[in-house]
Each structure stands twice: as structure tokens, then as C-alpha cells.
Design a protein around this motif. Sequence first.
Motif, PDB file in Angstrom:
ATOM      1  N   ALA A  20       0.822  -1.218   0.000  1.00 34.76           N
ATOM      2  CA  ALA A  20       0.000   0.000   0.000  1.00 34.76           C
ATOM      3  C   ALA A  20       0.855   1.267   0.000  1.00 34.76           C
ATOM      4  N   GLN A  21       1.892   1.307   0.819  1.00 34.03           N
ATOM      5  CA  GLN A  21       2.735   2.498   0.887  1.00 34.03           C
ATOM      6  C   GLN A  21       3.378   2.786  -0.466  1.00 34.03           C
ATOM      7  N   GLY A  22       3.893   1.765  -1.101  1.00 33.72           N
ATOM      8  CA  GLY A  22       4.547   1.936  -2.397  1.00 33.72           C
ATOM      9  C   GLY A  22       3.594   2.310  -3.514  1.00 33.72           C
ATOM     10  N   ARG A  23       2.328   2.019  -3.343  1.00 33.55           N
ATOM     11  CA  ARG A  23       1.330   2.276  -4.398  1.00 33.55           C
ATOM     12  C   ARG A  23       0.766   3.693  -4.352  1.00 33.55           C
ATOM     13  N   LEU A  24       0.970   4.419  -3.267  1.00 34.27           N
ATOM     14  CA  LEU A  24       0.374   5.751  -3.126  1.00 34.27           C
ATOM     15  C   LEU A  24       0.780   6.698  -4.248  1.00 34.27           C
ATOM     16  N   ASN A  25       1.996   6.604  -4.724  1.00 34.65           N
ATOM     17  CA  ASN A  25       2.494   7.520  -5.755  1.00 34.65           C
ATOM     18  C   ASN A  25       2.417   6.921  -7.157  1.00 34.65           C
ATOM     19  N   THR A  26       1.498   5.990  -7.342  1.00 32.73           N
ATOM     20  CA  THR A  26       1.322   5.300  -8.609  1.00 32.73           C
ATOM     21  C   THR A  26       0.069   5.827  -9.304  1.00 32.73           C
ATOM     22  N   ASN A  27       0.087   5.841 -10.634  1.00 36.96           N
ATOM     23  CA  ASN A  27      -1.064   6.303 -11.401  1.00 36.96           C
ATOM     24  C   ASN A  27      -1.990   5.138 -11.746  1.00 36.96           C
ATOM     25  N   PRO A  28      -3.272   5.410 -11.982  1.00 38.68           N
ATOM     26  CA  PRO A  28      -4.266   4.351 -12.194  1.00 38.68           C
ATOM     27  C   PRO A  28      -3.942   3.360 -13.319  1.00 38.68           C
ATOM     28  N   HIS A  29      -3.312   3.825 -14.391  1.00 35.54           N
ATOM     29  CA  HIS A  29      -3.069   2.917 -15.520  1.00 35.54           C
ATOM     30  C   HIS A  29      -2.098   1.789 -15.172  1.00 35.54           C
ATOM     31  N   GLN A  30      -1.430   1.889 -14.031  1.00 43.46           N
ATOM     32  CA  GLN A  30      -0.464   0.878 -13.626  1.00 43.46           C
ATOM     33  C   GLN A  30      -1.103  -0.272 -12.837  1.00 43.46           C
ATOM     34  N   PHE A  31      -2.429  -0.262 -12.745  1.00 42.83           N
ATOM     35  CA  PHE A  31      -3.140  -1.271 -11.972  1.00 42.83           C
ATOM     36  C   PHE A  31      -4.053  -2.103 -12.863  1.00 42.83           C
ATOM     37  N   SER A  32      -4.317  -3.322 -12.442  1.00 47.22           N
ATOM     38  CA  SER A  32      -5.294  -4.179 -13.121  1.00 47.22           C
ATOM     39  C   SER A  32      -6.702  -3.683 -12.803  1.00 47.22           C
ATOM     40  N   GLY A  33      -7.695  -4.230 -13.495  1.00 48.83           N
ATOM     41  CA  GLY A  33      -9.092  -3.838 -13.256  1.00 48.83           C
ATOM     42  C   GLY A  33      -9.533  -4.091 -11.827  1.00 48.83           C
ATOM     43  N   GLY A  34      -9.163  -5.243 -11.274  1.00 47.87           N
ATOM     44  CA  GLY A  34      -9.533  -5.573  -9.900  1.00 47.87           C
ATOM     45  C   GLY A  34      -8.878  -4.637  -8.897  1.00 47.87           C
ATOM     46  N   MET A  35      -7.621  -4.283  -9.150  1.00 47.34           N
ATOM     47  CA  MET A  35      -6.911  -3.354  -8.266  1.00 47.34           C
ATOM     48  C   MET A  35      -7.535  -1.965  -8.344  1.00 47.34           C
ATOM     49  N   ARG A  36      -7.908  -1.529  -9.561  1.00 46.00           N
ATOM     50  CA  ARG A  36      -8.549  -0.213  -9.692  1.00 46.00           C
ATOM     51  C   ARG A  36      -9.882  -0.192  -8.951  1.00 46.00           C
ATOM     52  N   GLN A  37     -10.608  -1.315  -8.988  1.00 47.04           N
ATOM     53  CA  GLN A  37     -11.879  -1.365  -8.268  1.00 47.04           C
ATOM     54  C   GLN A  37     -11.634  -1.284  -6.758  1.00 47.04           C
ATOM     55  N   ARG A  38     -10.554  -1.873  -6.268  1.00 55.05           N
ATOM     56  CA  ARG A  38     -10.191  -1.763  -4.855  1.00 55.05           C
ATOM     57  C   ARG A  38      -9.894  -0.306  -4.496  1.00 55.05           C
ATOM     58  N   ILE A  39      -9.231   0.412  -5.418  1.00 54.14           N
ATOM     59  CA  ILE A  39      -8.945   1.832  -5.206  1.00 54.14           C
ATOM     60  C   ILE A  39     -10.252   2.614  -5.103  1.00 54.14           C
ATOM     61  N   MET A  40     -11.210   2.302  -5.978  1.00 48.76           N
ATOM     62  CA  MET A  40     -12.515   2.975  -5.935  1.00 48.76           C
ATOM     63  C   MET A  40     -13.232   2.702  -4.607  1.00 48.76           C
ATOM     64  N   ILE A  41     -13.114   1.491  -4.096  1.00 48.71           N
ATOM     65  CA  ILE A  41     -13.731   1.159  -2.808  1.00 48.71           C
ATOM     66  C   ILE A  41     -13.049   1.950  -1.696  1.00 48.71           C
ATOM     67  N   ALA A  42     -11.715   2.033  -1.741  1.00 46.97           N
ATOM     68  CA  ALA A  42     -10.977   2.814  -0.742  1.00 46.97           C
ATOM     69  C   ALA A  42     -11.417   4.273  -0.781  1.00 46.97           C
ATOM     70  N   MET A  43     -11.590   4.830  -1.991  1.00 44.49           N
ATOM     71  CA  MET A  43     -12.052   6.211  -2.121  1.00 44.49           C
ATOM     72  C   MET A  43     -13.446   6.381  -1.525  1.00 44.49           C
ATOM     73  N   ALA A  44     -14.317   5.405  -1.803  1.00 46.65           N
ATOM     74  CA  ALA A  44     -15.690   5.488  -1.290  1.00 46.65           C
ATOM     75  C   ALA A  44     -15.713   5.438   0.235  1.00 46.65           C
ATOM     76  N   LEU A  45     -14.812   4.681   0.835  1.00 44.84           N
ATOM     77  CA  LEU A  45     -14.777   4.535   2.293  1.00 44.84           C
ATOM     78  C   LEU A  45     -14.049   5.677   2.992  1.00 44.84           C
ATOM     79  N   ALA A  46     -13.344   6.504   2.242  1.00 43.92           N
ATOM     80  CA  ALA A  46     -12.428   7.499   2.807  1.00 43.92           C
ATOM     81  C   ALA A  46     -13.055   8.374   3.882  1.00 43.92           C
ATOM     82  N   CYS A  47     -14.265   8.828   3.674  1.00 46.88           N
ATOM     83  CA  CYS A  47     -14.911   9.740   4.636  1.00 46.88           C
ATOM     84  C   CYS A  47     -15.935   9.046   5.510  1.00 46.88           C
ATOM     85  N   GLU A  48     -15.895   7.707   5.514  1.00 45.32           N
ATOM     86  CA  GLU A  48     -16.808   6.906   6.339  1.00 45.32           C
ATOM     87  C   GLU A  48     -18.268   7.271   6.093  1.00 45.32           C
ATOM     88  N   PRO A  49     -18.730   7.085   4.836  1.00 46.63           N
ATOM     89  CA  PRO A  49     -20.100   7.487   4.494  1.00 46.63           C
ATOM     90  C   PRO A  49     -21.154   6.600   5.141  1.00 46.63           C
TER      91      PRO A  49
END
Length: 194
Positions: free
Chosen positions: A110-139
Motif C-alpha cells: 500500500a505504501q509503495g502504491r500511493l504515488n502510482t497512477n491508475p493505468h499501472q493497476f489491473s481492473g480488480g486493483m482499480r476497483q479496490r482503489i474505488m472502494i478505498a475512495m468510497a470509504l475514505a470519509c466513512e459514508p
Amino acid sequence: EVLAIVGESGSGKSVSMLAVMGLLPWTAKVTADRIDFDGRDLLNITPAERRQITGKDMAMIFQEPMTSLNPSLTIGLQIAEPVNLHKGMPWNMAYKKAKELLERVRMPDAQGRLNTNPHQFSGGMRQRIMIAMALACEPKLIIADEPTTALDVTVQAQILELLKELTHETGAALILITHDLGVVERYADRVCVM
């Protein structure tokens, strides 16, 4: 609670949820009398009030993460920004929270991935990023619009289990838009058919 919304293509599943999120284009006309969320009518609030709710109290995981993530910004910035904006958290703390969220969605290194751009991830990894974004503010509400489209069956199951586990942990309600009745049977508490 997990509410599944099912219906044939073009029945209005995604458009209805975009209306709830306030993400329809200005040319769209919402014909509902009210859209209630947490005791407020979302059709009768100011744009400033809407911005305070969207992303903080309500979050959306879009169908295609590659078109939803900004290709020119690192994922760390994209996850940290709503925390900085909505929670007033300083950037260094927001980045720390972004790392924790990536760990929570089981992103390797996770630490190493923070400075990575979206195109460097697979579809499943990008979906995990979207989930992390959705959870960010504890909706209080997460809307997932076909979150497993274009993912292989194994990754689909991982993403759905992750969503179920994380919403259970956080107490967030989940609206799951899907065509897959097997997913509905396995994950939904209630079903709305359009």
C-alpha cells in the motif's frame, strides 16, 4: 443493509442513483417529488449543502474505474483529497489515511502504491482503489454501480466479499446495482426491481 437494484438495461437503475448523488447533467430533469437522505430532501438543498453531503455522507463506486479515476493524478492524492476536503484533515494525515484505506482493501504494498497512477493497476486493483475512495470519509451510504463488470469471476467474488465485509464493519448501507441474480441472492438483504 444491502439493497440490490435489478432490472433490464435502460430501466433507469444507474440514472436513479446518479440523481440521488446529484451527478446528473444540468439538462436532466428529476421528476421525483422528494429524494430523502438522512432526514433531508436532496432536491431542495443548495449546491454548497450538496457538496458537503456528496463524497462525505454518500459515496459512489462507478461501473468502470478506469474512466472514474483521474489518469494524471496518483491514487494517493485521489484517496486523500476527499479526506482533506470533507474532514479538514491535513495532507500528511490524509495520505496516512489513504495508505490505511489501501491496506484495508487488501492492496499489496500500500505504501509503495500511493504515488502510482491508475493505468499501472489491473481492473480488480482499480476497483479496490474505488472502494478505498468510497470509504475514505466513512459514508452512511455507498452506491456500487455494477462494481464487478469486466472482472473475472474470481476477482468478482473477492470484490463483492470485500464490499460486504467493509460495509458491515463500518455500518454503511450499500445499494448494489447489478444484473447478476446470483449476486443478489448471495449479498442482498432486500431487492428492488426496476
